[in-house]
Each structure stands twice: as structure tokens, then as C-alpha cells.
Design a protein around this motif. Sequence first.
Motif, PDB file in Angstrom:
ATOM      1  N   UNK A  97       0.840  -1.205   0.000  1.00 38.57           N
ATOM      2  CA  UNK A  97       0.000   0.000   0.000  1.00 38.57           C
ATOM      3  C   UNK A  97       0.873   1.253   0.000  1.00 38.57           C
ATOM      4  N   UNK A  98       1.967   1.232   0.782  1.00 40.64           N
ATOM      5  CA  UNK A  98       2.914   2.355   0.773  1.00 40.64           C
ATOM      6  C   UNK A  98       3.482   2.568  -0.634  1.00 40.64           C
ATOM      7  N   UNK A  99       3.765   1.458  -1.323  1.00 40.93           N
ATOM      8  CA  UNK A  99       4.301   1.552  -2.682  1.00 40.93           C
ATOM      9  C   UNK A  99       3.348   2.207  -3.649  1.00 40.93           C
ATOM     10  N   UNK A 100       2.044   1.969  -3.460  1.00 42.43           N
ATOM     11  CA  UNK A 100       1.042   2.567  -4.355  1.00 42.43           C
ATOM     12  C   UNK A 100       0.958   4.074  -4.195  1.00 42.43           C
ATOM     13  N   UNK A 101       1.387   4.577  -3.046  1.00 43.08           N
ATOM     14  CA  UNK A 101       1.274   6.012  -2.773  1.00 43.08           C
ATOM     15  C   UNK A 101       2.423   6.815  -3.386  1.00 43.08           C
ATOM     16  N   UNK A 102       3.404   6.121  -3.991  1.00 43.57           N
ATOM     17  CA  UNK A 102       4.605   6.834  -4.454  1.00 43.57           C
ATOM     18  C   UNK A 102       4.491   7.200  -5.931  1.00 43.57           C
ATOM     19  N   UNK A 103       5.102   6.458  -6.818  1.00 41.78           N
ATOM     20  CA  UNK A 103       5.071   6.816  -8.244  1.00 41.78           C
ATOM     21  C   UNK A 103       4.063   5.947  -8.964  1.00 41.78           C
ATOM     22  N   UNK A 104       3.041   6.582  -9.498  1.00 39.48           N
ATOM     23  CA  UNK A 104       2.000   5.836 -10.190  1.00 39.48           C
ATOM     24  C   UNK A 104       2.461   5.442 -11.591  1.00 39.48           C
ATOM     25  N   UNK A 105       2.168   4.206 -11.980  1.00 42.77           N
ATOM     26  CA  UNK A 105       2.430   3.774 -13.355  1.00 42.77           C
ATOM     27  C   UNK A 105       3.774   3.119 -13.587  1.00 42.77           C
ATOM     28  N   UNK A 106       4.667   3.126 -12.590  1.00 44.58           N
ATOM     29  CA  UNK A 106       5.982   2.490 -12.770  1.00 44.58           C
ATOM     30  C   UNK A 106       5.834   0.971 -12.673  1.00 44.58           C
ATOM     31  N   UNK A 107       6.899   0.257 -13.048  1.00 46.27           N
ATOM     32  CA  UNK A 107       6.880  -1.210 -12.932  1.00 46.27           C
ATOM     33  C   UNK A 107       6.650  -1.629 -11.483  1.00 46.27           C
ATOM     34  N   UNK A 108       7.342  -0.941 -10.549  1.00 45.20           N
ATOM     35  CA  UNK A 108       7.208  -1.289  -9.138  1.00 45.20           C
ATOM     36  C   UNK A 108       5.784  -1.019  -8.648  1.00 45.20           C
ATOM     37  N   UNK A 109       5.200   0.075  -9.114  1.00 48.78           N
ATOM     38  CA  UNK A 109       3.823   0.407  -8.730  1.00 48.78           C
ATOM     39  C   UNK A 109       2.865  -0.695  -9.181  1.00 48.78           C
ATOM     40  N   UNK A 110       3.044  -1.149 -10.410  1.00 49.20           N
ATOM     41  CA  UNK A 110       2.156  -2.195 -10.947  1.00 49.20           C
ATOM     42  C   UNK A 110       2.297  -3.497 -10.162  1.00 49.20           C
ATOM     43  N   UNK A 111       3.534  -3.811  -9.738  1.00 43.45           N
ATOM     44  CA  UNK A 111       3.740  -5.035  -8.960  1.00 43.45           C
ATOM     45  C   UNK A 111       3.150  -4.911  -7.559  1.00 43.45           C
ATOM     46  N   UNK A 112       3.279  -3.731  -6.952  1.00 44.94           N
ATOM     47  CA  UNK A 112       2.630  -3.496  -5.654  1.00 44.94           C
ATOM     48  C   UNK A 112       1.116  -3.654  -5.801  1.00 44.94           C
ATOM     49  N   UNK A 113       0.579  -3.072  -6.869  1.00 47.09           N
ATOM     50  CA  UNK A 113      -0.853  -3.107  -7.126  1.00 47.09           C
ATOM     51  C   UNK A 113      -1.350  -4.547  -7.316  1.00 47.09           C
ATOM     52  N   UNK A 114      -0.672  -5.311  -8.175  1.00 48.22           N
ATOM     53  CA  UNK A 114      -1.139  -6.669  -8.486  1.00 48.22           C
ATOM     54  C   UNK A 114      -1.018  -7.593  -7.275  1.00 48.22           C
ATOM     55  N   UNK A 115       0.075  -7.467  -6.507  1.00 49.57           N
ATOM     56  CA  UNK A 115       0.243  -8.299  -5.321  1.00 49.57           C
ATOM     57  C   UNK A 115      -0.787  -7.964  -4.246  1.00 49.57           C
ATOM     58  N   UNK A 116      -1.050  -6.677  -4.091  1.00 50.34           N
ATOM     59  CA  UNK A 116      -2.010  -6.239  -3.090  1.00 50.34           C
ATOM     60  C   UNK A 116      -3.417  -6.717  -3.430  1.00 50.34           C
ATOM     61  N   UNK A 117      -3.817  -6.581  -4.681  1.00 45.06           N
ATOM     62  CA  UNK A 117      -5.148  -7.042  -5.102  1.00 45.06           C
ATOM     63  C   UNK A 117      -5.301  -8.553  -4.886  1.00 45.06           C
ATOM     64  N   UNK A 118      -4.239  -9.284  -5.211  1.00 44.95           N
ATOM     65  CA  UNK A 118      -4.306 -10.744  -5.073  1.00 44.95           C
ATOM     66  C   UNK A 118      -4.522 -11.150  -3.617  1.00 44.95           C
ATOM     67  N   UNK A 119      -3.776 -10.511  -2.697  1.00 41.89           N
ATOM     68  CA  UNK A 119      -3.923 -10.821  -1.270  1.00 41.89           C
ATOM     69  C   UNK A 119      -5.340 -10.495  -0.806  1.00 41.89           C
ATOM     70  N   UNK A 120      -5.823  -9.303  -1.150  1.00 42.07           N
ATOM     71  CA  UNK A 120      -7.131  -8.849  -0.665  1.00 42.07           C
ATOM     72  C   UNK A 120      -8.265  -9.713  -1.219  1.00 42.07           C
ATOM     73  N   UNK A 121      -8.171 -10.079  -2.485  1.00 43.88           N
ATOM     74  CA  UNK A 121      -9.226 -10.925  -3.077  1.00 43.88           C
ATOM     75  C   UNK A 121      -9.233 -12.315  -2.442  1.00 43.88           C
ATOM     76  N   UNK A 122      -8.047 -12.819  -2.137  1.00 43.06           N
ATOM     77  CA  UNK A 122      -7.973 -14.114  -1.450  1.00 43.06           C
ATOM     78  C   UNK A 122      -8.573 -14.025  -0.047  1.00 43.06           C
ATOM     79  N   UNK A 123      -8.322 -12.899   0.628  1.00 42.10           N
ATOM     80  CA  UNK A 123      -8.885 -12.718   1.969  1.00 42.10           C
ATOM     81  C   UNK A 123     -10.413 -12.649   1.909  1.00 42.10           C
ATOM     82  N   UNK A 124     -10.929 -11.944   0.901  1.00 40.94           N
ATOM     83  CA  UNK A 124     -12.383 -11.829   0.745  1.00 40.94           C
ATOM     84  C   UNK A 124     -12.987 -13.181   0.370  1.00 40.94           C
ATOM     85  N   UNK A 125     -12.242 -13.945  -0.430  1.00 40.85           N
ATOM     86  CA  UNK A 125     -12.713 -15.282  -0.817  1.00 40.85           C
ATOM     87  C   UNK A 125     -12.822 -16.183   0.415  1.00 40.85           C
ATOM     88  N   UNK A 126     -11.863 -16.018   1.340  1.00 37.70           N
ATOM     89  CA  UNK A 126     -11.882 -16.823   2.562  1.00 37.70           C
ATOM     90  C   UNK A 126     -12.964 -16.360   3.534  1.00 37.70           C
TER      91      UNK A 126
END
Length: 478
Positions: free
Chosen positions: A397-426
Motif C-alpha cells: 500500500x505504501x508503494x502505491x502512494x509513491x510513483x504511479x504507473x511504474x513497474x514497481x507500482x504495478x507489482x505493488x498493485x497486483x500483489x495487493x489485489x491478489x492478497x485482498x481478493x484471497x482474503x475476501x474469498x476466505x
Amino acid sequence: MSDTLKESLFEKLCQLQCHFTWNPQKDNIDFSGMKLRLQDSIKLGVKYKAPSYNHLAFVNCQEGDYEEAIQNLKEAEKIWRENHKDEFERRSIITYGNFAWVHYHMGHLTEAQSYLDKLEMICKPLSDGPRCTAMIPEVYGEKGWSLLSSAAKYYEEAKECFAKALEQDSNNIEWNMGYATALLRLENISGIPANQERSQPVQYLRRVLELDPDDTVAMVMLALKLQEFNDSEKANELIEKALRKSPDQPYVLRYAAKFYRIGGDVDIAIGLLQRSLEFTPCSSFLHHQIGICYRGKLFALRKKEDRNHSHRAELITKCKYHFEKAFELRPTFVYAKLDFAGICLENGEADRAEEIYNSLLSLKDLAPDDKQALVLQVGLFELHHKRSERNAIIHFHDGLKIRRGSKQWKLCDSNLRKILRNQIKRNQRNSKAFGVLGMVHQLSGEMDEAVECFKKALEYDPGNEEYLSALSELRPSN
């Protein structure tokens, strides 16, 4: 000189176009790293050497080494005089502006004023009135190079500077090369290359080679772009031609090494980097690149499930040596430290890796790109090694607040979504997961999805002030 006259002089200096008035001077720049890069570029015979001397003078002045700064500016002036006789005055605008500022910092106010007088004489016929600066291609171009040497956050501004220079002088090789370089770096940050026909870096690198068919640095840069588009025949042809023409040009060797590493010819890449290291043995960049090559060999060994433990141990030792050497030579080299930590993890040294992460996280003056790369890697460490989804979420989440659109931002975004969706699934009533996912959508500009997530979060946690505030911000009352 009275205080009033000193204030008047300072006001005039602030109106100049030079390194002391451009944006990076107000920022928290890694001056030691920048100094090493500029010194290397001069030592390596970079094509546009005078701008490097001008920039180095600024860095030395910031560090209080005024005499060295004056010597740097004298070198820049000498190069302009020898190589640009017909346009010496136009080329000297930034050099003289830097001279004025350095003398001001030294307390030599009369000398500072004399450089302002020189600038007024040069700029008067180039501008609308008796001013000490003129926005001409030479000024825009050198400003562009300076911004490219400072920090990634200035690449967009650098691109605009080169564009303005090209508006007035479209056939200038230097400005075309600068524009292509800025475009390449911006593409590398975003990780989204256009197709070959629409790729602006390809167009401008080809333009450079039309204007100067012997520019071997442009050749290898173009080869790397063509490699991305799987145009291997043309890319190989350019690399081989550049190495034939400039077998000992360090920048050609560096780019060619990257080309061969990406293409899977890692041993050739290492050989080219080792040859380049002979010219600059204290280059942190080269040691880092060699470390990346050995890491590639290590990962290839793992994929093949090779049980040769001695070979694996040897590669780990080489990786660690070169990554460690890189940050010993440049202590602020965050990426080298992160890569070293990654190899420690590969070698089962999780405690050593965590020690490095905690040390970097404690720093308060990290550049945004370094911070984003750090929190991404720490998030992955928390997720996969510490098995802590909670801590991983915080870092991503901290990573998403920094530079939008970079490779690192996209990886922070995709990893975060995956964790949250798995938590909601559980647990489909997990209000916290819905709330954080709402923030993720909000940071990504997906406002409708963010609203739905915050509504869901409030459904399972009625009255939560954080979610109510977020929803109110997204759906303001008319």
C-alpha cells in the motif's frame, strides 16, 4: 558591497537559467552518487562533456569545494571555445551563470556581477530586452541533460526541454539524442513500450543515425529497442557494427552487454562488462551489472534443477561480491543493496536480508523510486518468507502512494489485489479487506469500483469513520 546591493545581486542570480536555479537544486538529490556518475562520464569520454563539467561544478559547489567548481567551469569554457567557436557565446550562457553563482557563494560579489554583465551582453540580442538569460535551444538542451542526470522524477521535464530545443533546431544531433534518451527512460519506468512502428524512441534514434551514421551509442540503444520488438536480425547487425567501430567505447560496451544479457548470452555480457571495468575500475554501475549477469546464471541453474552445489555456491559468491562492491563504492546505491539482500534470501540468509531491509526502511531521505523498489521487495519478503499478509499489505500500500504507473507500482498493485481478493474469498464479510481494496481502486483511479468496495466495507462495519470519509470524498453531496 552593501546588503542592499547584495540582495539585488541575489535576485538577479535567481533569474538565471543554470544548475543553481533549476528544480533539482531544491530537491534532496544524492550528490555523492551524482558526482561519481558525472566523473565517470567525463573519464569515459562522453560525447557531450562540457555539460557534465557544468553539472559537476554545481555538485562541487554544493559540497563546499569552490575551487574545484571553478576548475570544472574553466574546463567547460575551454571545451565550448575549442569545439563550438561559432556559437561559443550561446553555449556559454549556463557556464557563465554557474560561474556567477559559485563566485557569489565564495563571497566574490564583484566577480559574480562581472559574469552577470557578460550574460547581459550575450543575451541582449537573443531576447526581447536586456536580460541575463535567453531561452534558446542551447539552454533548453543543456537543461535537459542536467535533468536526466538528476533523478527519474525529472525525466518528463527533460523530455519537454529537448522538445523545445528541437522546435527551434530540428536537425541538431545532440537534442535528438537527448530526446530519444528521455523517451527511453520514461518507457523503462512505465514498462509499457509501444509497438515498433509507433515507438518514439526508435524514431528518434533512427533520426540520430540519419544525421550521424557513425554514432555507435545510438546504434546500441536502437538495437536494445529492436530487441524488445523481436527484430533480432537488425538488432544483432547494429550491435556488431557498433562493436566493430567502437570496440573500446565504454558506453557501447555497457549497452552491448545489456543486449547480450537479455538475449541469453550472459558470458559474452560479462566479458564486455569486465572490459569496460578496465576503464573505470571503481564503477558501481558496472559491478552491479556484472552481479545481475551472475544472478541470471544462478536462476538459470535453478530452472534446470541442476544439483551441482559447488557451481551454485560459486555463483552466489560472485553475485554477492559484485553487488556488495557496488554499494561499497556508492553507499547510497539502494538497488545494489536490494539485489544483495535478494541473493541472501536465495542462499537461506533471511536474517541478513531482513537486516538490510530494516536498515533501508529507517532512512528518511530515500528518493521516491528507491523507496518504491524497497517497499515492493519488503512486501514480497513479508508475504513469502515471514508469511505475514498484514505486513505485506502495509508495504504494498505504501508503494502505491509513491510513483504511479511504474513497474514497481504495478507489482505493488497486483500483489495487493491478489492478497485482498484471497482474503475476501476466505471471508466474504471481511470489512477491512474491502476497505483496503477500495483504497487500491481509488489510488488506481477506478472510482466506481472504489465506491462499491467502501459500501461493502460499511455493510460489514457500519459507522466506520474511515470508510464513511472515503465514501464521502468519492461521492460529494451536491
